[in-house]
Write an enzyme that holds these catalytic residues in place. Structure first.
Site, PDB file in Angstrom:
ATOM      1  N   LYS A 175       0.868  -1.173  -0.047  1.00  0.00           N
ATOM      2  CA  LYS A 175       0.114   0.069   0.172  1.00  0.00           C
ATOM      3  C   LYS A 175       0.705   1.264   0.180  1.00  0.00           C
ATOM      4  O   LYS A 175       1.284   1.699   1.158  1.00  0.00           O
ATOM      5  CB  LYS A 175      -0.799   0.155   1.191  1.00  0.00           C
ATOM      6  N   SER A 198     -10.344   0.863   5.647  1.00  0.00           N
ATOM      7  CA  SER A 198      -9.737   2.251   5.510  1.00  0.00           C
ATOM      8  C   SER A 198      -9.995   2.904   3.976  1.00  0.00           C
ATOM      9  O   SER A 198     -10.181   4.016   3.875  1.00  0.00           O
ATOM     10  CB  SER A 198      -8.321   2.275   5.876  1.00  0.00           C
TER      11      SER A 198
END
Ligand code: PNS
Length: 162
Positions: free
Chosen positions: A42, A130
Site C-alpha cells: 500500500k 480504511s
C-alpha cells in the site's frame, strides 16, 4: 506472566471495524499493543505514521490496557521484542483469508512462539475498510458510521486540503 497481544495494521485511518477488533482483543489479553506498520503493497497513504498513531491513541483512550506504537520493520520481530503471545487480526470476508493465511504462516516461520489469532468481524463491519472510508469521504459522503467520532473531523479536514 501477563499476556501481551499485538493488533497490527496500516490503519490509514483506523475505522470502527478496527476499533471493534481492538476492544475485543483487550478483553482477551492483559495488554494489547496496537502497532502501525508499513504495508509495502500500500504505497503512499493519506496519513503519516505519526498521525495514524495519534488517531488510534485518541480512539482507544477509553480502553486502559491498550498501547499504541509505530514500527518500521517486521511484525514478527516486533512481536518477539514485546514478548507477545499472539498477533490478533480481524477477518471480514472470504477474500481476506488467502492473504491473511499467507501472512500468518510467514509470521509463524519468523517467530514460532507467536500465534496468529483471527477474530471474525462483527457483521455490521463486514464491508468496512480504511479504503472505503477514503473513497466515501473523497466523494463527499458521510463517514460518521465508519470512523471513531474523535477523528472524524481530522479526516474530513485532510480530504478538504487535497
Ligand atoms: O492493515 P493491513 O495493511 O492489512 O496490515 C498489513 C500489515 C501492515 C500488518 C503487514 O503488511 C505487515 O505485517 N507489515 C510489516 C512488515 C512485515 O512483517 N511483513 C511480513 C508479513 S507477510
Amino acid at each position: 506472566m501477563k499476556s501481551v497481544a499485538i493488533c497490527p495494521g496500516s490503519f490509514d485511518p483506523i475505522t470502527v471495524g478496527h476499533l471493534d477488533i481492538i476492544s475485543r482483543s483487550a478483553k482477551m489479553f492483559d495488554k494489547v499493543i496496537v502497532v502501525v506498520l508499513i504495508n509495502s503493497r500500500k504505497a503512499g497513504g493519506m496519513f503519516s505514521p505519526e498521525e495514524r498513531v495519534d488517531f488510534i491513541k485518541r480512539s482507544t483512550a477509553h480502553i486502559p490496557n491498550v498501547e499504541v506504537d509505530f514500527y518500521d520493520g517486521l511484525l514478527a520481530d516486533y512481536a518477539v521484542k514485546k514478548g507477545a503471545v499472539a498477533i490478533v487480526k480481524g477477518l471480514r470476508v472470504l477474500s481476506d483469508y488467502e492473504d491473511e493465511f499467507k501472512q500468518a504462516l510467514t509470521n509463524k516461520k519468523l517467530a514460532e512462539n507467536v500465534e496468529t489469532v483471527f477474530l471474525v468481524t462483527n457483521t455490521e463491519y463486514m464491508f468496512l475498510s480504511s479504503s472505503v472510508v477514503k473513497e466515501v469521504g473523497n466523494f463527499g459522503g458521510d463517514i460518521s458510521d465508519f470512523v471513531p467520532p474523535e477523528i472524524k473531523q481530522d479526516i474530513i479536514d485532510r480530504i478538504g486540503e487535497r
